[in-house]
Enzyme design. Structure first.
Site, PDB file in Angstrom:
ATOM      1  N   GLN A 173     -19.695 -21.412  15.862  1.00 22.33           N
ATOM      2  CA  GLN A 173     -18.672 -21.006  15.420  1.00 22.33           C
ATOM      3  C   GLN A 173     -17.594 -22.063  15.288  1.00 22.33           C
ATOM      4  O   GLN A 173     -17.327 -23.145  14.261  1.00 22.33           O
ATOM      5  CB  GLN A 173     -17.950 -20.411  14.945  1.00 22.33           C
ATOM      6  CG  GLN A 173     -16.926 -19.744  14.226  1.00 22.33           C
ATOM      7  CD  GLN A 173     -15.909 -18.523  14.284  1.00 22.33           C
ATOM      8  OE1 GLN A 173     -16.505 -18.045  15.689  1.00 22.33           O
ATOM      9  NE2 GLN A 173     -15.369 -18.304  13.118  1.00 22.33           N
ATOM     10  N   LEU A 174     -17.257 -22.946  16.546  1.00 24.51           N
ATOM     11  CA  LEU A 174     -16.759 -23.279  17.013  1.00 24.51           C
ATOM     12  C   LEU A 174     -16.982 -24.773  17.945  1.00 24.51           C
ATOM     13  O   LEU A 174     -16.166 -25.664  17.719  1.00 24.51           O
ATOM     14  CB  LEU A 174     -16.305 -23.149  19.058  1.00 24.51           C
ATOM     15  CG  LEU A 174     -15.271 -21.434  18.784  1.00 24.51           C
ATOM     16  CD1 LEU A 174     -15.608 -20.308  20.499  1.00 24.51           C
ATOM     17  CD2 LEU A 174     -13.836 -21.659  18.935  1.00 24.51           C
ATOM     18  N   ILE A 186     -12.167 -15.867  16.109  1.00 25.08           N
ATOM     19  CA  ILE A 186     -12.043 -16.517  16.042  1.00 25.08           C
ATOM     20  C   ILE A 186     -12.217 -16.678  14.149  1.00 25.08           C
ATOM     21  O   ILE A 186     -13.553 -16.261  13.892  1.00 25.08           O
ATOM     22  CB  ILE A 186     -12.906 -18.157  16.530  1.00 25.08           C
ATOM     23  CG1 ILE A 186     -12.305 -17.958  18.475  1.00 25.08           C
ATOM     24  CG2 ILE A 186     -12.315 -19.174  16.004  1.00 25.08           C
ATOM     25  CD1 ILE A 186     -11.156 -18.422  18.486  1.00 25.08           C
ATOM     26  N   TYR A 205     -22.327  -8.874  26.624  1.00 27.51           N
ATOM     27  CA  TYR A 205     -20.985  -9.442  26.708  1.00 27.51           C
ATOM     28  C   TYR A 205     -20.182  -9.734  27.849  1.00 27.51           C
ATOM     29  O   TYR A 205     -19.721 -10.437  28.222  1.00 27.51           O
ATOM     30  CB  TYR A 205     -20.930  -9.583  24.656  1.00 27.51           C
ATOM     31  CG  TYR A 205     -19.784 -10.805  25.016  1.00 27.51           C
ATOM     32  CD1 TYR A 205     -20.338 -11.877  24.720  1.00 27.51           C
ATOM     33  CD2 TYR A 205     -18.448 -10.920  24.441  1.00 27.51           C
ATOM     34  CE1 TYR A 205     -19.994 -13.031  24.854  1.00 27.51           C
ATOM     35  CE2 TYR A 205     -18.051 -10.968  23.178  1.00 27.51           C
ATOM     36  CZ  TYR A 205     -18.429 -12.695  23.793  1.00 27.51           C
ATOM     37  OH  TYR A 205     -17.907 -13.754  23.044  1.00 27.51           O
ATOM     38  N   ASP A 210     -28.565 -28.452  20.785  1.00 31.02           N
ATOM     39  CA  ASP A 210     -28.202 -27.058  20.296  1.00 31.02           C
ATOM     40  C   ASP A 210     -29.742 -26.389  20.579  1.00 31.02           C
ATOM     41  O   ASP A 210     -30.512 -27.616  20.440  1.00 31.02           O
ATOM     42  CB  ASP A 210     -27.607 -26.237  18.742  1.00 31.02           C
ATOM     43  CG  ASP A 210     -27.109 -25.291  18.437  1.00 31.02           C
ATOM     44  OD1 ASP A 210     -28.013 -23.736  18.966  1.00 31.02           O
ATOM     45  OD2 ASP A 210     -26.451 -24.516  18.235  1.00 31.02           O
ATOM     46  N   ILE A 211     -30.315 -25.305  20.290  1.00 32.82           N
ATOM     47  CA  ILE A 211     -31.237 -25.046  20.148  1.00 32.82           C
ATOM     48  C   ILE A 211     -32.565 -24.824  18.520  1.00 32.82           C
ATOM     49  O   ILE A 211     -33.700 -25.178  18.594  1.00 32.82           O
ATOM     50  CB  ILE A 211     -32.039 -23.664  20.907  1.00 32.82           C
ATOM     51  CG1 ILE A 211     -31.568 -22.762  20.232  1.00 32.82           C
ATOM     52  CG2 ILE A 211     -32.101 -23.119  22.682  1.00 32.82           C
ATOM     53  CD1 ILE A 211     -31.331 -21.068  20.429  1.00 32.82           C
ATOM     54  N   ARG A 212     -31.722 -25.811  17.604  1.00 33.13           N
ATOM     55  CA  ARG A 212     -31.680 -26.079  16.486  1.00 33.13           C
ATOM     56  C   ARG A 212     -31.827 -26.983  15.790  1.00 33.13           C
ATOM     57  O   ARG A 212     -30.978 -27.235  16.014  1.00 33.13           O
ATOM     58  CB  ARG A 212     -31.984 -24.770  15.341  1.00 33.13           C
ATOM     59  CG  ARG A 212     -30.327 -24.690  15.143  1.00 33.13           C
ATOM     60  CD  ARG A 212     -30.377 -23.216  14.393  1.00 33.13           C
ATOM     61  NE  ARG A 212     -28.690 -22.021  14.751  1.00 33.13           N
ATOM     62  CZ  ARG A 212     -27.922 -23.256  13.433  1.00 33.13           C
ATOM     63  NH1 ARG A 212     -28.411 -23.647  12.476  1.00 33.13           N
ATOM     64  NH2 ARG A 212     -26.977 -22.846  14.407  1.00 33.13           N
ATOM     65  N   GLY A 249     -24.516 -24.845  21.996  1.00 31.40           N
ATOM     66  CA  GLY A 249     -24.283 -23.889  20.975  1.00 31.40           C
ATOM     67  C   GLY A 249     -23.137 -24.899  20.287  1.00 31.40           C
ATOM     68  O   GLY A 249     -22.567 -24.435  19.437  1.00 31.40           O
ATOM     69  N   LYS A 290     -19.386 -12.333  30.357  1.00 29.95           N
ATOM     70  CA  LYS A 290     -18.222 -13.486  30.364  1.00 29.95           C
ATOM     71  C   LYS A 290     -16.963 -12.711  31.497  1.00 29.95           C
ATOM     72  O   LYS A 290     -16.824 -13.854  32.798  1.00 29.95           O
ATOM     73  CB  LYS A 290     -17.091 -12.996  29.134  1.00 29.95           C
ATOM     74  CG  LYS A 290     -18.175 -13.670  27.813  1.00 29.95           C
ATOM     75  CD  LYS A 290     -17.663 -15.318  27.901  1.00 29.95           C
ATOM     76  CE  LYS A 290     -18.621 -15.591  26.881  1.00 29.95           C
ATOM     77  NZ  LYS A 290     -18.788 -17.003  27.069  1.00 29.95           N
TER      78      LYS A 290
HETATM   79  N1  SER Z   1     -15.894 -13.090  19.041  1.00 29.66           N
HETATM   80  C1  SER Z   1     -15.691 -12.610  19.822  1.00 29.66           C
HETATM   81  C2  SER Z   1     -17.142 -11.025  19.235  1.00 29.66           C
HETATM   82  O1  SER Z   1     -17.057 -10.746  18.112  1.00 29.66           O
HETATM   83  C3  SER Z   1     -15.014 -11.573  20.924  1.00 29.66           C
HETATM   84  O2  SER Z   1     -14.890 -13.068  21.794  1.00 29.66           O
HETATM   85  O3  SER Z   1     -17.855 -11.080  19.662  1.00 29.66           O
END
Ligand code: SER
Length: 304
Positions: free
Chosen positions: A12-13, A168, A138, A32-34, A8, A142
């Site tokens: 962003q990260l 982030i 999500y 990544d996938i692209r 991935g 996690k």
């Molecule tokens: N930045 C993430 C989100 O908004 C939170 O882990 O889904």
């Protein structure tokens, strides 16, 4: 010598981790996938982390010994297709574990999130170990991942480490599909003098972290001695907390002229189940974590 695979990597990260490893002369393979739109200055392979065999082949081919597994469908996108979100987040995670066991991968980083908490934890100053009852798919994925980390580390003697990232904030690499993305969207619009329609209410407070703190903090955490890490699942970290209205006011102080129109949607419902502030005391104690950027210094970076 570390040989790092990032999955991935075009998110962003990932972009920022790539830059860091290249700068430090650490071998990094981005995947990544692209295909990347711009040149990356490191090796790149197309990998769908759902494809166990392909992952295995690439890990062997490049003699990988460290993995940063950043593949995830984030909170807002996840709510639109929870089945797909669960599948991507969990199957890719399981594949990384299997491939890591087979290839004796030394260290794995897997980000968790503030999405794991939920309203049964006191959303003010949320401690390391409150009741966790996430409300999004999500967050549920996690939380499951956090539990699997401590399980697999013990059972297979792996070293999977994890941090609960807040929102982030980055200006070069763009986020996608998250609830905290409004920060970057608002800054971009108001800087251009355009109005911004904000999907959160003006007083929805969320914890944030500037990208430089996220990257350097993660590297510090990954380099820490294992014996100092008492938390077996995922560590709280944070930078500062803001509301959309506070951000809007700061941007206006910085000379921005666009207006913010508040039109909260389902993402505000997600945000209302997330912490307003995080307590990251244990990270400070165990591995010397410290955030260097507050809101003002983060905005200075935005206006450079
Ligand atoms: N930045 C993430 C989100 O908004 C939170 O882990 O889904």
């Amino acid at each position: 010598m570390e040989r790092v695979l990032i999955t991935g990597a075009l998110g962003q990260l990932g972009h920022e981790f790539i830059k860091f490893f290249i700068k430090k002369n650490i071998y990094v393979l981005a995947s990544d996938i692209r295909r990347p739109e711009e040149k990356l200055n490191c090796d790149f392979e197309i990998i769908d982390a759902m494809d166990n065999k392909r992952l295995n082949v690439v890990v062997k081919k490049y003699n990988i010994n460290t993995i940063y597994h950043l593949v995830a469908v984030l909170s807002a996108t996840g709510e639109k297709n929870p089945f797909k979100s669960w599948k991507v987040n969990m199957e890719s995670f399981q594949n990384i574990i299997e491939v890591s066991i087979e290839n004796k991968i030394k260290k794995i980083f897997w980000p968790s999130s503030i999405a794991v908490f939920g309203t049964k934890s006191n959303l003010e100053n949320v401690s390391q170990d409150p009741i966790l009852n996430p409300n999004t798919i999500y967050g549920i994925s996690k939380l499951a991942g956090e539990k699997l980390i401590s399980y697999y580390n013990k059972k297979y003697d792996l070293d999977i480490r994890s941090l609960r990232y807040p929102g982030i904030i980055s200006f070069e690499s763009k986020p996608g599909g998250g609830t905290t993305d409004y920060v970057m969207e608002m800054i971009e619009s108001l800087k251009k003098g355009e109005d911004y329609i904000c999907f959160l209410e003006k007083d929805t407070r969320l914890p944030m972290l500037y990208i430089e703190d996220a990257i350097l903090g993660t590297i510090k955490f990954m380099s820490s001695k294992k014996k100092n890490l008492n938390v077996k699942e995922s560590y709280n970290i944070t930078g500062f907390s803001i509301t959309p209205e506070e951000l809007e006011l700061k941007l206006k102080e910085n000379g921005c002229i666009g207006n913010v129109i508040y039109r909260p949607d389902y993402r505000n419902e997600i945000a209302k189940t997330w912490p307003k502030n995080i307590n990251d005391k244990i990270s400070k104690e165990d591995w010397n974590w410290k955030a260097n950027f507050g809101l003002n210094s983060t905005l200075e970076e935005a206006f450079k």
